[in-house]
Design an enzyme around this catalytic site. Structure first.
Site, short mmCIF file in Angstrom:
data_model
loop_
_atom_site.label_atom_id
_atom_site.label_comp_id
_atom_site.label_asym_id
_atom_site.label_seq_id
_atom_site.Cartn_x
_atom_site.Cartn_y
_atom_site.Cartn_z
N HIS A 220 1.01 -1.17 0.09
CA HIS A 220 0.15 0.15 -0.02
C HIS A 220 0.93 1.31 -0.10
O HIS A 220 1.51 1.51 0.95
CB HIS A 220 -0.99 0.02 1.19
CG HIS A 220 -1.87 -1.13 1.53
ND1 HIS A 220 -1.12 -2.36 2.21
CD2 HIS A 220 -2.94 -1.49 1.27
CE1 HIS A 220 -2.26 -3.31 2.08
NE2 HIS A 220 -3.27 -2.79 1.49
N HIS A 232 -8.41 0.84 8.33
CA HIS A 232 -10.07 0.60 8.05
C HIS A 232 -10.92 1.37 8.89
O HIS A 232 -12.34 1.63 8.94
CB HIS A 232 -10.44 -1.03 8.48
CG HIS A 232 -9.72 -1.82 7.52
ND1 HIS A 232 -8.35 -2.37 7.36
CD2 HIS A 232 -10.33 -2.34 6.28
CE1 HIS A 232 -8.42 -3.10 6.37
NE2 HIS A 232 -9.55 -2.94 5.63
N ASP A 305 -6.79 2.29 -2.22
CA ASP A 305 -7.52 1.40 -1.46
C ASP A 305 -8.92 1.62 -1.21
O ASP A 305 -9.30 2.61 -1.80
CB ASP A 305 -6.71 1.22 -0.13
CG ASP A 305 -6.92 0.05 0.87
OD1 ASP A 305 -7.65 -0.87 0.33
OD2 ASP A 305 -6.12 -0.30 1.75
#
Length: 593
Positions: A220, A232, A305
């Site tokens: 990432h 998240h 993402d």
């Protein structure tokens, strides 16, 4: 000239030798069709036109449509992403049929461009597609195996099966260097703690996916390995200096770009040394365009993402997130939580001059190039025969078992307890954590381990105690352990001091004259440091069937353990003190097998 108003030719160095037909296709597209190509949406249901009633309700609530085919018709997206929780992945033949049907829906309306279907199939602890597809060791396990050939072969197998399912893009591998052992979001999804070793694994995975005809997305960027916050649920900050970033985080991405990787995924993290404005990297022009594109030279696709993650939504609304990502230099907008809102915000930004249509063209052209490179304009469909011949084939399953055997790491073996033999330790009790399979199709882990040991000649009984066994469960487990068992095996999952798992194992090791206790850690390998009373400890790095079967063969001495820690294991009392360094791993003496 503002950075978002350069022409596509200026941005990409002019049309390539084979770009003229793509430029012609682009010129025929409306702005709405171009913007649609930027989106990778999720849809609910196992069928493109006849989903279950509950999935229709979810589609209507989140997408304003009833079915996957309706979503394709309404948004004309560039791609879709499959999830198990969205009920897309019941079985291989169903998934292949879904892929074909959504491709037909894309072909039936303007602009008639094939979809780039994708999935987040890292293997190990992140697997959206389960058995009977072949399940493979995850990144840290492969790092423990230390074989570039195994890493490459695992990706080739994974990619070959994905392509047979009509999936041409996989959001893997992770190029994050696991600098922080307490990292809650990356952890075993990283190949390890060393930039050089991670770089070698990333390169091998890219080669394997490329051999299979699938586009990997290295992630990432700019590196998610040193954070104690899960993106998240919140926005992590990484406080590396620019020099530290160059030394620790950048090498795997540089290695990936040197292989010509087609796709890079951004991270929802803040790195103040790279962007003092403190924007998430996904929305940062200095990070995406300044570093990734201009400094590192990536002119392929950049994908965000998931835009549903809180990390990217803490500072701006969902409408602004989509616009700012494009202004930063992103091409694909993955899994936006409100796609209609995001689409309308982009169209409004173009109408009002904040974005230009030329900037949209830059991204669409990159996406079209990728689709062409993958052969989607020639053949976007798969067949039932391809699924039958490829997905979960015997050759793939045998290869997965052999690869997994080379990843299992023996961390402790007091008194050379292992390997066990049915003659001296025939009656085994298997206790411990039973985390849900990442794909929802395998397990529970204690049952899988017990069954594998039984096949190897032991009498093994499973009694899953969970990650938080109650006092009553602990008491029952102690009684079972003391009732004639020759050894107790416990699957452990991220043990912390004094937690119920810790209490269970500590109590088992304290049984007077009790059987020896062996732990198999099914996530991070750190559990061994908190459980000094166990006689033996193995690291499996995940709880999928393939890794548990491999652990069983190691316990039984059918194969010698050869895995080596790809990360240091620190002291639980002093994180700065390393108890087991990178490269630690025991084996059996030659006459012990």
């Amino acid at each position: 000239m503002p950075h978002d108003s350069r022409s596509a030719q200026e941005e990409t160095g002019g049309p390539g030798p084979h770009d003229h037909h793509l430029q012609k296709l682009l010129s025929r597209m409306t702005l709405e069709e171009k913007v649609g190509q930027l989106f990778v949406l999720h849809v609910y249901g196992h069928h493109a036109t006849e989903p279950d009633a509950a999935d229709i309700e979810l589609n209507e609530r989140e997408l304003g449509v009833r079915t996957a085919a309706d979503a394709v018709a309404k948004y004309r997206p560039g791609g879709l992403i499959y999830f198990g929780w969205a009920h897309n992945t019941r079985d291989p033949q169903q998934l292949a049929a879904l892929s074909n049907d959504v491709q037909r829906a894309a072909a039936d309306g303007a602009p008639g461009i094939p979809l780039l279907l994708s999935v987040d199939q890292e293997h190990g602890v992140v697997a959206r597609i389960g058995a009977p597809a072949t399940l493979l060791p995850g990144a840290m396990a492969l790092g423990a195996g230390g074989s570039a050939d195994d890493v490459r072969e695992a990706a080739r197998i994974a990619g070959t099966e994905l392509r047979a399912l009509g999936i041409y893009q996989n959001y893997a591998p992770s190029a994050d260097v696991n600098v922080n052992p307490a990292n809650p979001v990356i952890g075993v999804r990283s190949f390890g703690a060393g930039p050089e070793a991670v770089s070698a694994c990333v390169t091998a995975q890219i080669e394997g996916y490329r051999d299979a005809g699938v586009a990997p997305a290295v992630k990432h960027f700019p590196g998610h390995g040193d954070t104690a916050t899960d993106s998240h649920s919140a926005l992590p900050y990484i406080h590396h200096t620019r020099a530290q970033w160059e030394e620790l985080d950048a090498p795997p991405f540089r290695a990936a770009l040197a292989t010509g990787v087609d796709v890079v995924m951004t991270a929802h993290i803040v790195v103040p040394a790279l962007d003092p404005a403190l924007d998430p990297a996904t929305l940062s022009y200095p990070v995406v365009t300044g570093i990734l594109r201009e400094e590192l030279g990536h002119d392929g696709v950049v994908v965000t993402d998931s835009l549903s993650m809180r990390g990217v939504r803490t500072k701006y609304g969902d409408d602004r997130v989509a616009v700012l990502a494009l202004k930063a230099g992103v091409d694909q907008l993955l899994h936006p939580p409100q796609p209609e809102l995001a689409r309308d915000a982009i169209l409004r930004a173009v109408r009002e001059g904040e974005l230009t249509e030329a900037r949209i063209d830059e991204s669409v052209l990159r996406i079209l190039r990728l689709k062409e490179k993958l052969g989607l304009f020639e053949q976007a469909y798969t067949t039932a025969a391809a699924v039958t011949a490829t997905v979960g084939s015997e050759a793939h399953r045998v290869a997965a078992d052999r690869i997994a055997e080379r990843t299992t790491t023996l961390l402790r073996n007091e008194g050379d307890l292992l390997p066990l033999s049915p003659g001296t330790h025939g009656r085994l009790l298997v206790l411990g954590a039973d985390p849900v399979s990442p794909s929802g199709t395998t397990g529970p882990p204690t049952s899988v381990l017990a069954a594998a040991l039984t096949e190897l000649g032991f009498t093994a009984t499973a009694s899953g105690t969970g990650t938080e066994p109650s006092p009553g469960t602990v008491e029952k487990a102690l009684a079972e352990a003391a009732s004639g068992h020759d050894a107790v095996l416990v699957t452990t999952y991220d043990v912390t001091p004094g937690d119920p798992q810790h209490s269970l194992v500590t109590a088992l090791t304290a049984i007077p004259g009790g059987p020896p206790v062996v732990i198999v850690s099914v996530r991070t390998p750190n559990d061994v440091t908190l459980l000094p009373g166990v006689a033996a400890a193995l690291a499996a790095y995940s709880w999928t069937d393939v890794e548990l079967r491999a652990a069983a063969r190691v316990i039984a001495g059918r194969v010698r353990p050869t895995g080596r820690l790809p990360v240091p294991v620190p002291s639980p009392d002093d994180p700065g003190t390393v108890l087991h360094p990178v490269g630690h791993g025991l084996s059996y003496p030659p006459d012990g097998v």
